[in-house]
Design an enzyme around this catalytic site. Structure first.
Site, mmCIF file in Angstrom:
data_model
loop_
_atom_site.group_PDB
_atom_site.id
_atom_site.type_symbol
_atom_site.label_atom_id
_atom_site.label_comp_id
_atom_site.label_asym_id
_atom_site.label_seq_id
_atom_site.Cartn_x
_atom_site.Cartn_y
_atom_site.Cartn_z
ATOM 1 N N ALA A 259 0.817 -1.218 0.000
ATOM 2 C CA ALA A 259 0.000 0.000 0.000
ATOM 3 C C ALA A 259 0.851 1.269 0.000
ATOM 4 C CB ALA A 259 -0.937 -0.002 1.207
ATOM 5 N N CYS A 260 2.162 1.129 0.156
ATOM 6 C CA CYS A 260 3.067 2.281 0.257
ATOM 7 C C CYS A 260 3.738 2.541 -1.093
ATOM 8 C CB CYS A 260 4.126 1.996 1.331
ATOM 9 S SG CYS A 260 5.463 3.192 1.379
ATOM 10 N N GLY A 261 3.566 3.765 -1.605
ATOM 11 C CA GLY A 261 4.170 4.118 -2.885
ATOM 12 C C GLY A 261 5.682 4.022 -2.880
#
Length: 120
Positions: A14-16
């Site tokens: 979920a983390c860019g």
């Protein structure tokens, strides 16, 4: 942590930043072992070994945004490293990411360009 020559990324899909680092590793022709640390958190011994290998203070691995950091009062300078690690063990979302283990060392790859130091 890792076998000799193995790349490992402690990853949150979920983390860019984490996605960018994983992409950079793959673009370098390396398929790392991906540890989704929110689903499979490192053991306390593994977390301590990662922190030691990175050579950073425990406090520098704490993620503040989108975590219970403030509610837990983790900004208290009187808290010991052990207490901070206890919090990360109880709430893995507090572990900042991505952490990359490579033959060239271990690094918290924020910003994502920091992974370049670990790639061949």
């Amino acid at each position: 942590m890792s076998g000799a020559g193995e790349f490992v990324i402690y990853h949150n899909p979920a983390c860019g930043t984490s996605r960018n680092v994983l992409a950079a590793i793959r673009e370098a022709g390396i398929e790392p072992r991906v540890v989704k640390y929110l689903e499979t958190p490192p053991s306390r011994a593994e977390l301590e070994a990662l922190i030691a290998a990175m050579g950073i203070p425990v406090r520098d691995l704490l993620r503040r945004q989108g975590t219970p950091f403030a509610e837990l009062g983790l900004d208290d300078p009187a808290l010991t490293d052990a207490a901070l690690i206890d919090a990360m063990m109880a709430h893995p979302i507090l572990i900042n990411r991505p952490i990359v283990v490579s033959p060239r060392g271990v690094k918290l790859c924020r910003p994502s360009q920091a992974v370049a130091d670990l790639l061949p």
